[in-house]
Design an enzyme around this catalytic site. Structure first.
Site, PDB file in Angstrom:
ATOM      1  N   ARG A  10     -30.175 -67.869 -10.509  1.00 44.88           N
ATOM      2  CA  ARG A  10     -29.915 -66.584 -11.068  1.00 44.88           C
ATOM      3  C   ARG A  10     -30.664 -65.319 -10.355  1.00 44.88           C
ATOM      4  O   ARG A  10     -30.158 -63.761  -9.756  1.00 44.88           O
ATOM      5  CB  ARG A  10     -30.610 -66.405 -12.537  1.00 44.88           C
ATOM      6  CG  ARG A  10     -29.969 -67.483 -13.637  1.00 44.88           C
ATOM      7  CD  ARG A  10     -31.166 -67.730 -14.611  1.00 44.88           C
ATOM      8  NE  ARG A  10     -32.219 -68.528 -14.357  1.00 44.88           N
ATOM      9  CZ  ARG A  10     -32.520 -69.263 -15.868  1.00 44.88           C
ATOM     10  NH1 ARG A  10     -32.524 -68.606 -16.275  1.00 44.88           N
ATOM     11  NH2 ARG A  10     -33.543 -69.995 -14.521  1.00 44.88           N
ATOM     12  N   HIS A  60     -24.226 -69.960 -18.248  1.00 41.83           N
ATOM     13  CA  HIS A  60     -23.435 -71.595 -18.145  1.00 41.83           C
ATOM     14  C   HIS A  60     -22.307 -71.381 -18.341  1.00 41.83           C
ATOM     15  O   HIS A  60     -21.780 -71.698 -17.461  1.00 41.83           O
ATOM     16  CB  HIS A  60     -23.940 -72.367 -19.138  1.00 41.83           C
ATOM     17  CG  HIS A  60     -25.820 -72.260 -19.911  1.00 41.83           C
ATOM     18  ND1 HIS A  60     -25.855 -72.363 -20.990  1.00 41.83           N
ATOM     19  CD2 HIS A  60     -26.160 -73.027 -18.555  1.00 41.83           C
ATOM     20  CE1 HIS A  60     -27.207 -73.118 -20.394  1.00 41.83           C
ATOM     21  NE2 HIS A  60     -27.351 -72.895 -19.203  1.00 41.83           N
TER      22      HIS A  60
END
Ligand code: PNS
Length: 174
Positions: free
Chosen positions: A96, A23
């Site tokens: 991802r 993050h």
């Protein structure tokens, strides 16, 4: 006549329970793309998070204090309403792997249908963090595993303390 330039505001929403290195990497990179980046922490009353929204906001504020154009706020309800309230035109999400794609595409298209002026951009997650998620961190920590490769040192101690407290409570129940 003075021409006022509209400032570019982006929103990076998520649960951040807890905030991971993945993050933080997305926050650092997207802070370079926008004049102002708002990190939106979902209050998420339906699930029982490890940390309260206030705690999650404080953690991210502390870890992004070196980024002057980053602001951290919590929100409840629809992301499109929060984006309107914050005058943001762009949502940022990290991707991802292909497994993220279907859900992210659906969310981006739903948000754009509900709010046509609102676009979503995706940043590919740094390869170092391609496997990483908050739920993996919670899972490893719940078994007392090491999480210092996944989250910042300040977060390591907070997660350990919270998971320890939960384990103690469960042991007492047995
Ligand atoms: O980090 P997460 O948990 O994957 O983030 C998901 C988040 C917060 C971006 C998403 O659940 C969200 O936007 N929730 C707010 C409610 C909403 O707007 N839902 C409709 C989106 S299709």
């Amino acid at each position: 006549m003075e021409i006022q330039k509209e400032i570019k505001i982006g929103i990076y929403p998520g649960s951040f329970d807890p905030v991971t290195f993945g993050h933080l990497d997305i926050i650092e990179r997207s802070a370079q793309v926008f004049d102002k980046l708002i990190v939106g922490v979902l209050i998420n009353s339906a699930k029982k998070p490890l940390f309260s929204a206030e705690e999650r906001v404080r953690m991210i504020q502390s870890l992004t204090s070196h980024l002057p154009n980053v602001e951290v706020n919590s929100f409840d309800g629809l992301l499109v309403d929060f984006a309107k309230q914050e005058k943001a035109k762009v949502i940022v999400r990290g991707l991802r792997a292909v497994t993220d794609f279907e859900y992210e595409l659906q969310m981006a298209q739903t948000n754009r249908t509900m709010c046509p002026g609102l676009d979503t951009i995706f940043l590919t997650t740094d390869l170092r963090y391609a496997y990483l998620s908050s739920s993996i961190v919670r899972e490893v920590a719940s078994y007392n595993g090491k999480i210092d490769r996944f989250v910042s040192p300040e977060i390591v101690s907070l997660v350990k303390e919270r998971c320890g407290r939960i384990r103690n409570k469960e042991e007492k129940k047995e």
